[in-house]
Scaffold this active site. Structure first.
Site, PDB file in Angstrom:
ATOM      1  N   ASP A  52       0.813  -1.210   0.000  1.00 34.70           N
ATOM      2  CA  ASP A  52       0.000   0.000   0.000  1.00 34.70           C
ATOM      3  C   ASP A  52       0.849   1.263   0.000  1.00 34.70           C
ATOM      4  O   ASP A  52       2.060   1.226   0.209  1.00 34.70           O
ATOM      5  CB  ASP A  52      -0.910   0.023   1.230  1.00 34.70           C
ATOM      6  CG  ASP A  52      -1.962  -1.068   1.202  1.00 34.70           C
ATOM      7  OD1 ASP A  52      -2.278  -1.561   0.104  1.00 34.70           O
ATOM      8  OD2 ASP A  52      -2.469  -1.417   2.281  1.00 34.70           O
ATOM      9  N   TYR A 110       6.611  -9.881   7.209  1.00 29.52           N
ATOM     10  CA  TYR A 110       6.484  -8.437   7.391  1.00 29.52           C
ATOM     11  C   TYR A 110       6.956  -8.056   8.789  1.00 29.52           C
ATOM     12  O   TYR A 110       6.846  -8.848   9.731  1.00 29.52           O
ATOM     13  CB  TYR A 110       5.023  -7.999   7.261  1.00 29.52           C
ATOM     14  CG  TYR A 110       4.480  -7.925   5.859  1.00 29.52           C
ATOM     15  CD1 TYR A 110       4.500  -6.731   5.144  1.00 29.52           C
ATOM     16  CD2 TYR A 110       3.922  -9.041   5.250  1.00 29.52           C
ATOM     17  CE1 TYR A 110       3.978  -6.647   3.859  1.00 29.52           C
ATOM     18  CE2 TYR A 110       3.389  -8.972   3.963  1.00 29.52           C
ATOM     19  CZ  TYR A 110       3.425  -7.773   3.282  1.00 29.52           C
ATOM     20  OH  TYR A 110       2.910  -7.693   2.013  1.00 29.52           O
TER      21      TYR A 110
END
Length: 250
Positions: A52, A110
């Site tokens: 994003d 992540y």
């Protein structure tokens, strides 16, 4: 024709995410432009993870097809000369022509960074989420344990998603502190839209005492986005690496 696999690092601060968007700066657009200029072909890469706006990466993956005679391992060095300083290709190798970065089993890792201190540090503002109030590390670690395994993570997925199957597997989820930085590290088979940021936002709520750690089970079972915490800001998130179970490398 051969297929080249790239490992890509970037600072996502100035980009509207990875994926192409008309009229907006994206990481994918920059890479397509640089490769096309270098190789003299119209190149469109296929990315593994569509990060994003504002999200960073140390090890995103993309592939593209080319007729170039440049040795695969040298493409990364050559294309980096044409990329802005906030994007760098870390490696380039040839893979099987049917290798697709989103269709091969993999593990994605992540990290979400939280700057937890009384006053913000300017040099951390682009790479961490500043939280001034005290967070209970023990509670966050206990809560994280409930999320490991195969579950329906619909409660931890943006309502904007169009994905019907919300079952995923988290292999590892840890919470650790290094000086003033709390690092949430999560490895999974794949992630839903905003899933890691919602997990981070929920663990922050646990850390401040708003959600009991054991309530994570009810959140999972409820399959309702309103039950989980807020979506944490994007700048704290970095895609660390993608490990493929088989790389199909020639």
């Amino acid at each position: 024709m051969k297929r080249i696999k790239l490992e890509i690092a970037y600072d996502g601060t100035d980009y509207c995410g990875w994926q192409l968007q008309p009229g907006l700066p994206t990481v994918e657009a920059q890479i397509n432009k640089a490769l096309s200029a270098l190789l003299g072909e119209e190149i469109t890469v296929i990315g593994a993870s569509r990060t994003d706006s504002g999200v960073h990466a140390r090890g995103n993956v993309a592939v593209f097809d080319t007729e170039t005679r440049i040795p695969p391992q040298k493409i990364c060095l050559a294309v980096n000369q044409r990329l802005p300083e906030d994007i760098r290709v870390q490696s380039s190798i040839e893979v099987a022509t049917d290798f697709h970065p989103r269709k091969v089993k993999c593990r994605k890792t992540y990290e979400y960074r939280i700057l937890n201190r009384n006053i913000a540090l300017p040099m951390e503002r682009l790479y961490s989420n500043f939280v001034y109030y005290s967070l209970d590390m023990g509670a966050m670690q206990r809560a994280a344990g409930y999320l490991v395994g195969e579950h329906d993570y619909k409660s931890f997925c943006s309502v904007k998603t169009q994905v019907k199957d919300t079952i995923r597997t988290i292999y590892q989820l840890s919470v650790r502190k290094e000086e003033d930085i709390i690092i949430i590290s999560v490895t999974g088979s794949g992630f839903l839209y905003n899933m890691v940021r919602i997990i981070a936002g929920t663990l922050i709520e646990v850390g401040r005492g708003a959600i009991p750690p054991e309530h994570m089970t009810a959140i999972l079972q409820g399959c309702d986005r309103s039950l989980a915490g807020p979506t944490a800001p994007p700048q704290g998130l970095t895609l660390m690496n993608i490990d493929y179970i088989t790389d199909n490398i020639e």
